[in-house]
Design an enzyme around this catalytic site. Structure first.
Site, PDB file in Angstrom:
ATOM      1  N   HIS A  84      48.398 -44.553  82.043  1.00 37.14           N
ATOM      2  CA  HIS A  84      49.126 -45.780  82.397  1.00 37.14           C
ATOM      3  C   HIS A  84      48.185 -46.891  82.849  1.00 37.14           C
ATOM      4  O   HIS A  84      48.593 -48.046  82.911  1.00 37.14           O
ATOM      5  CB  HIS A  84      50.265 -45.504  83.389  1.00 37.14           C
ATOM      6  N   ASP A 219      48.767 -37.737  82.030  1.00 36.14           N
ATOM      7  CA  ASP A 219      48.522 -39.163  82.290  1.00 36.14           C
ATOM      8  C   ASP A 219      47.020 -39.471  82.378  1.00 36.14           C
ATOM      9  O   ASP A 219      46.484 -39.728  83.450  1.00 36.14           O
ATOM     10  CB  ASP A 219      49.242 -39.567  83.583  1.00 36.14           C
ATOM     11  N   SER A 654      45.675 -45.057  91.161  1.00 37.58           N
ATOM     12  CA  SER A 654      45.932 -44.460  89.849  1.00 37.58           C
ATOM     13  C   SER A 654      44.640 -44.281  89.074  1.00 37.58           C
ATOM     14  O   SER A 654      43.857 -45.220  88.945  1.00 37.58           O
ATOM     15  CB  SER A 654      46.867 -45.357  89.033  1.00 37.58           C
TER      16      SER A 654
END
Ligand code: ARG
Length: 719
Positions: A84, A219, A654
């Site tokens: 992402h 991810d 992230s």
């Protein structure tokens, strides 16, 4: 440098109140925190985590793109980050024919890696600039302080980076403006996409599973930093070479178990753990629900178009994901704040503070002042959200707002033609990029919806003057919805979409043409209503809030020096380390969540052809053949996909490396859990979890699903 060390050690050394809470400054761990890390399982020396002179883990950590973290994992500048985080770059590299977002991509060799507009930043040095800044700020408060602060900071930054486009610097304000550090970065601009799994792995579970555990998402994505022939940062150039990094992380495929040490380095974007009860209440009453209701509408219209057309999907994917991510976040945050009664808990803290502050003129009125400023601002909070998340949630309206500067320039009687020519060229460029990203159909529906919602939900006395009267007068066909007619008219007649009109405007630019444009009229009406009547109320509120926050923090340090001196500053997108353990949890009565998920769970969620739960056939085939290679977990005999730790992280982290006690990469952090979505304002030590993708799943997806064994060969595997 030495002085810096001493003043900072004071801040971060002693104890802290909750296990595992804390986003620590890696250069200032202090003995107590370090000892606690060791107690939890760390086997490294402090200088292996962070050292000024020698290569250390901190040298492998980068700011990835605008708001993520990445880590260097090979001697050739290979970066791991989240899918992402690479999402925008992957979508941009894709076309309907070569759809890497949908199908995945692996460069068969370095020459096939795809250039991007991303950059990454390495932390070069840190300096304590508290005294420097405070000397100049003196006792200033309010707007004057803000102004002075901004001046000093730009001066400091200018001094260190000059006009070197490969340097960047920020001043991190710590403890709500009680301490300041200068961070200087080296900026690398040749960043290439090496590979990505298909979205059905990288975003498996989609928004349904986002912010949730148990999770089954791969991810991750892989990039590479390039430098010029001398190893210096450079713009994209085919002659550039893979970076030779100062340090890179070894990768452990040994596995781990519940309770094992885990440490996360990265760039948490923002927390506000000393937010006042008033701030919490404004969030749960107004700010959050308003954002959520407006985003839900925008998402609905975007999704309808994306679902229908793969080209639109590619075009809107990244924007959609960003809006959806924090739509779900703020919905969950509200729920958790209410469930935990964070408001009540804050009130208790504030009562204790007030008792202490009695008779201390500097501190005794902080909370009555808070009450006052919140009471003053509260009536306009919804209006502001409606502007930002509603009216400007229409990409067209957001875009035409940028014409404002040009209009002002043209309105000057004595404008310089040269200046206008430049500005028009710039506007034409901006229009091109707007049109590239624009989906008219959804935008038109969004505009009709948000203008209508604004009418119904925002206090009538705060509406832009005459806007709605005019709208109802003009679009008064009782058979039709006036908002839809209005939006159709705007989209039909604005020069934003009309090449002919735009051309004639650029040939003969005038302020009147801009002012008469139907889209610009909307932007202008809503924006000026805000600027003329409410913007100063908002900036008053913000500056006073800042002053009070700074004072509150200062008071807390005085009130409880032992506790406060052991605390960490709120996240502000500067490098932090969080440490804790791999850990299962009990989300609710009678339910226990294990600390890992496996490929069995991925397959169990599989829905053929689904928007969120589809899977690549290659993955299913490998699963059927139990072809997990060296990546299988030796204890469970399964392929572990995701796992959880009790590390304290937030958005911005992230892509961050999850590192074991010996300094090896074991996973990538990519999410937080629904049960603790109030974590920005209050950390819950029982329920807070970080959701990570197991590096063994990453490597399996690269080697077995993606067929890119050569990437694995670059890594240093610990088996
Ligand atoms: N919640 C994640 C974060 O903020 C982003 C996850 C992206 N995936 C998604 N399905 N939207 O870091």
């Amino acid at each position: 440098m030495k002085k810096l060390f001493i003043s900072l050690v004071l801040v971060c050394t002693m104890f802290r109140s909750y296990a595992d809470e804390g986003m620590w400054l890696p250069m200032l761990l202090g003995q107590q925190v370090y000892n606690d890390m060791v107690k939890k399982g760390l086997k490294l020396k402090p200088e292996q985590l962070y050292s000024i002179n020698k290569a250390s883990i901190k040298d492998a950590i980068v700011i990835f793109g605008g708001g993520c973290t990445g880590e260097i994992v090979s001697p050739e500048g290979l970066i791991f980050t989240n899918h992402h985080c690479g999402y925008g770059a992957i979508a941009a590299a894709s076309t309907v024919e070569a759809n890497y977002l949908r199908d995945g991509f692996w460069a068969s060799d370095k020459s096939k890696e795809i250039s991007s507009t991303l950059n990454v930043k390495f932390l070069n040095r840190i300096e304590d600039v508290t005294t420097k800044i405070n000397n100049e700020l003196g006792n200033l408060s309010g707007a004057e302080r803000t102004k002075k602060y901004n001046e000093i900071v730009s001066k400091i930054i200018k001094e260190v980076i000059g006009d070197d486009e490969f340097k960047d610097a920020v001043v991190g304000s710590m403890f709500k403006g009680n301490q300041f550090f200068l961070y200087v970065y080296d900026v690398y601009k040749d960043i290439r996409l090496v590979g990505t799994p298909p979205e059905s792995i990288g975003k498996f579970g989609g928004d349904t599973d986002n912010w949730e555990w148990p999770r089954h998402t791969g991810d991750f994505s892989v990039f590479r930093v390039y430098t010029d022939a001398n190893g210096k940062p450079a713009k994209f150039n085919l002659n550039n070479i893979p970076m030779k990094p100062k340090y890179y992380l070894p990768v452990s495929i040994k596995g781990f178990k519940d309770g094992d040490y885990s440490m996360i380095f990265g760039y948490p974007g923002g927390t506000n753990r000393y937010e006042s009860s008033y701030g919490v209440k404004l969030a749960t009453d107004i700010n959050n629900p308003t954002l959520v209701e407006l985003r839900a509408v925008r998402l609905k219209y975007m999704f309808e178009q994306m679902k229908k057309d793969p080209a639109v999907k590619l075009q809107l994917a990244s924007r959609y994901a960003g809006i959806a991510n924090y739509w779900k976040f703020f919905d969950g945050e509200t729920r958790q704040l209410l469930k935990f009664d964070t408001y009540g808990a804050k009130q208790k803290d504030e009562e204790a503070f007030n008792n202490w502050a009695k008779g201390k003129p500097e501190y005794e009125n902080i909370f009555s002042d808070y009450e006052k400023i919140y009471n003053e601002w509260r009536p306009y909070a919804k209006l502001r959200q409606y502007l930002n998340e509603g009216i400007f949630g229409s990409p067209l309206i957001a875009y035409v707002t940028s014409w404002g500067t040009l209009e002002k320039l043209l309105a000057k009687k004595d404008y310089k033609p040269e200046e206008v020519k430049k500005a028009v060229e710039k506007a034409t460029e901006a229009r091109k990029s707007f049109l590239n990203n624009e989906n008219k159909k959804s935008d038109q529906q969004i505009l009709a919806a948000v203008v209508s919602m604004f009418y119904s939900n925002v206090d009538k006395t705060q509406h832009p003057k005459n806007f709605y009267e005019d709208l109802f007068n003009k679009y008064n066909d009782i058979e039709q919805n006036p908002y839809k007619m209005f939006a159709a008219d705007v989209f039909e007649n604005t020069m934003a979409f009309d090449d002919e009109k735009w051309k004639s405007f650029t040939e003969n630019p005038s302020a009147a043409t801009i002012a008469d444009d139907p889209a610009y009229k909307v932007a202008h009406a809503f924006l000026n209503n805000y600027l003329d009547n409410y913007a100063s109320k908002y900036s008053d509120f913000v500056t006073k809030n800042n002053d009070l926050g700074r004072l509150y923090m200062k008071g807390l340090f005085e009130m409880n020096p032992t506790k406060m001196n052991s605390t960490y500053p709120d996240a502000n997108f500067t490098m932090r380390v969080s440490y804790g353990n791999v850990k299962s949890y009990v989300p609710k009565d009678a339910v226990k969540y294990d600390y890992y998920t496996t490929i069995d769970g991925v397959i169990a969620k599989y829905i053929k052809g689904d928007y969120e739960f589809d899977l690549p056939s290659k993955l299913i085939e490998l699963y059927k053949n139990k072809d997990f290679g060296q990546y299988i977990d030796k204890t469970t005999n399964k392929l572990v996909v995701n796992f959880i730790t009790n590390n304290d992280i937030t958005g911005g982290n992230s892509g961050s490396p999850v590192i074991d006690g010996k300094g090896n990469l074991i996973g990538l952090a990519f999410d937080g859990n629904a049960e603790a979505l109030s974590h920005k304002l209050a950390f819950d030590k029982d329920l807070n979890r970080t959701i990570c993708v197991d590096v063994r799943y990453v490597l399996w997806c690269i080697e077995k699903v993606g067929g890119a064994k050569h990437i694995i060969d670059e890594l240093t595997l610990v088996k």
